[in-house]
Design a protein around this motif. Structure first.
Motif, PDB file in Angstrom:
ATOM      1  N   LYS A   5       0.848  -1.292   0.034  1.00  0.00           N
ATOM      2  CA  LYS A   5      -0.098  -0.093   0.108  1.00  0.00           C
ATOM      3  C   LYS A   5       0.965   1.201  -0.008  1.00  0.00           C
ATOM      4  O   LYS A   5       0.575   2.353  -0.720  1.00  0.00           O
ATOM      5  N   LYS A  29       3.556   5.759  -5.964  1.00  0.00           N
ATOM      6  CA  LYS A  29       3.570   5.659  -7.233  1.00  0.00           C
ATOM      7  C   LYS A  29       2.329   6.841  -7.765  1.00  0.00           C
ATOM      8  O   LYS A  29       2.561   7.456  -8.788  1.00  0.00           O
ATOM      9  N   THR A  30       1.368   6.737  -7.024  1.00  0.00           N
ATOM     10  CA  THR A  30       0.195   7.426  -7.322  1.00  0.00           C
ATOM     11  C   THR A  30       0.723   9.034  -7.016  1.00  0.00           C
ATOM     12  O   THR A  30       0.405  10.110  -7.903  1.00  0.00           O
ATOM     13  N   ALA A  31       1.524   9.140  -6.054  1.00  0.00           N
ATOM     14  CA  ALA A  31       1.820  10.778  -5.699  1.00  0.00           C
ATOM     15  C   ALA A  31       2.782  11.269  -6.739  1.00  0.00           C
ATOM     16  O   ALA A  31       3.029  12.364  -7.186  1.00  0.00           O
ATOM     17  N   LEU A  51       2.468   1.689  -3.567  1.00  0.00           N
ATOM     18  CA  LEU A  51       1.245   2.092  -4.402  1.00  0.00           C
ATOM     19  C   LEU A  51       0.922   3.693  -4.247  1.00  0.00           C
ATOM     20  O   LEU A  51       0.828   4.387  -5.077  1.00  0.00           O
ATOM     21  N   GLY A  52       0.808   4.245  -2.820  1.00  0.00           N
ATOM     22  CA  GLY A  52       0.673   5.466  -2.759  1.00  0.00           C
ATOM     23  C   GLY A  52       1.691   5.979  -3.224  1.00  0.00           C
ATOM     24  O   GLY A  52       1.529   7.375  -3.632  1.00  0.00           O
ATOM     25  N   VAL A  72       2.808  10.222  -9.819  1.00  0.00           N
ATOM     26  CA  VAL A  72       1.985  10.630 -11.267  1.00  0.00           C
ATOM     27  C   VAL A  72       1.493  11.861 -11.016  1.00  0.00           C
ATOM     28  O   VAL A  72       1.212  12.823 -11.939  1.00  0.00           O
ATOM     29  N   GLN A  73       0.828  12.149  -9.732  1.00  0.00           N
ATOM     30  CA  GLN A  73       0.205  13.589  -9.548  1.00  0.00           C
ATOM     31  C   GLN A  73       1.202  14.538  -9.585  1.00  0.00           C
ATOM     32  O   GLN A  73       0.934  15.609 -10.114  1.00  0.00           O
TER      33      GLN A  73
END
Length: 351
Positions: free
Chosen positions: A143, A149-151, A146-147, A153-154
């Motif tokens: 988790k 990677k998402t950040a 994944l968090g 991308v943002q």
């Protein structure tokens, strides 16, 4: 003898005679005011005698210079305009900054995401150590990764949006229109500036179908601008039209390199010259002297003081004159002005 009847008859005859006289008088007055056209009366016209002329422009075709590239620039994202760094007439280079939009809110959002990335990176390091020691379940580490990677991308998305708040020139050129100012609002599809590249020009002429054989794709021809006849230009044929325009001519387009100081401007007139063909002599008459009847071109010839309709064959138009290939001979006199009331066989007098 009944004198009353006789006097009545005489009075009636007098009234009839008076009415007839009045009607005749009115008719004469009306006829005197109405123009009575006399076909035998000579009509005054302007005339010209035909002479063979050297056709200087017979092998030259007039056209217009246009920019090779021209575009209206708009923003990819919406925002308030903070700065316009160029003005009309400014020379710009590819990649040069032209307009700066407000990006303060995006930068704040970027800072927030960067803080989140730092937190996720710390979590990943922490959970990695704990997972290796079997102190926590591996799902918590996943988790955290994944968090992170998402950040990231943002962050990349915000960086791309911030970069688009800086509007840059797509190619070298000149600013030819300024369509917004500082404090205005930019949005996709709303033009802000217009940039024109005239280092390379497109030159287009319209050629009659019979002359298309003189042009070949990728072949180079001599071109001159009317405003600068001493400047020699060369143009390579890039397109020969496949469909005729309203005048039954076909567009032929050339690519022309401008001078170093960009002397030739968009919208100027010029000529493409076919120097390998000799000058010719021919009959040129004013285009205004030609009329069309039943789909045929005709002019009024002057013969023995009369106007005689003559069918002619047209070769091409050169400016405001027309080259005639048949129907007229040298020393023929034609009517060039004064067609009102003119008809075949009319008596004429020349000015």
């Amino acid at each position: 003898m009944n004198w009353k009847k006789i006097i009545g008859i005489i009075a009636l005859i007098a009234v009839i005679a008076l009415v007839f006289f009045k009607l005749k008088s009115n008719k004469e007055t009306t006829e005197s005011k109405v123009y009575q056209y006399d076909k035998e009366q000579p009509i005054s016209v302007s005339a010209d005698t035909i002479r063979l002329q050297t056709i200087d422009d017979i092998n030259a075709y007039t056209g217009t210079f246009e920019p090779n590239k021209e575009t209206k620039i708009s923003a990819d994202i919406q925002g308030k305009i903070n700065a316009v760094l160029v003005d009309v007439g400014s020379n710009v280079s590819k990649g040069q900054t032209l307009i700066q939009l407000d990006n303060s809110l995006l930068k704040l959002q970027l800072q927030t995401v960067e803080v989140q990335i730092e937190g996720f990176e710390d979590d990943v390091k922490r959970y990695t150590i704990l997972t290796e020691a079997d102190a926590v379940q591996g799902v918590q580490l996943e988790k955290a990764k994944l968090g992170l990677k998402t950040a990231k991308v943002q962050k990349a998305t915000l960086l791309e949006q911030i970069s688009k708040t800086t509007i840059k020139a797509p190619f070298n050129g000149v600013v030819t229109a300024k369509l917004n100012e500082v404090g205005g609002f930019a949005a996709p599809g709303i033009p802000l500036l217009q940039i024109t590249d005239i280092s390379t020009l497109r030159f287009t002429v319209n050629v009659p179908e019979n002359d298309l054989v003189q042009f070949q794709n990728n072949k180079t021809y001599k071109i001159s601008a009317d405003a600068y006849p001493d400047i020699s230009l060369s143009g390579k044929v890039t397109m020969i039209g496949s469909k005729a325009n309203m005048g039954n001519s076909f567009p032929v387009q050339f690519q022309v390199a401008n001078t170093k100081n960009l002397t030739i401007k968009s919208g100027m007139f010029g000529k493409v010259n076919l120097s390998d063909i000799k000058q010719e002599q021919g009959i040129l008459i004013p285009t205004s002297a030609i009329m069309e009847e039943n789909g045929k071109a005709k002019v009024y010839l002057i013969k023995n003081g009369k106007a005689v309709l003559q069918t002619i064959t047209i070769s091409k138009n050169i400016g405001n004159k027309t080259l005639v290939s048949g129907g007229l001979n040298e020393n023929d006199a034609i009517v060039i002005n004064g067609f009102i009331n003119l008809f075949d066989g009319a008596n004429i007098t020349t000015k």
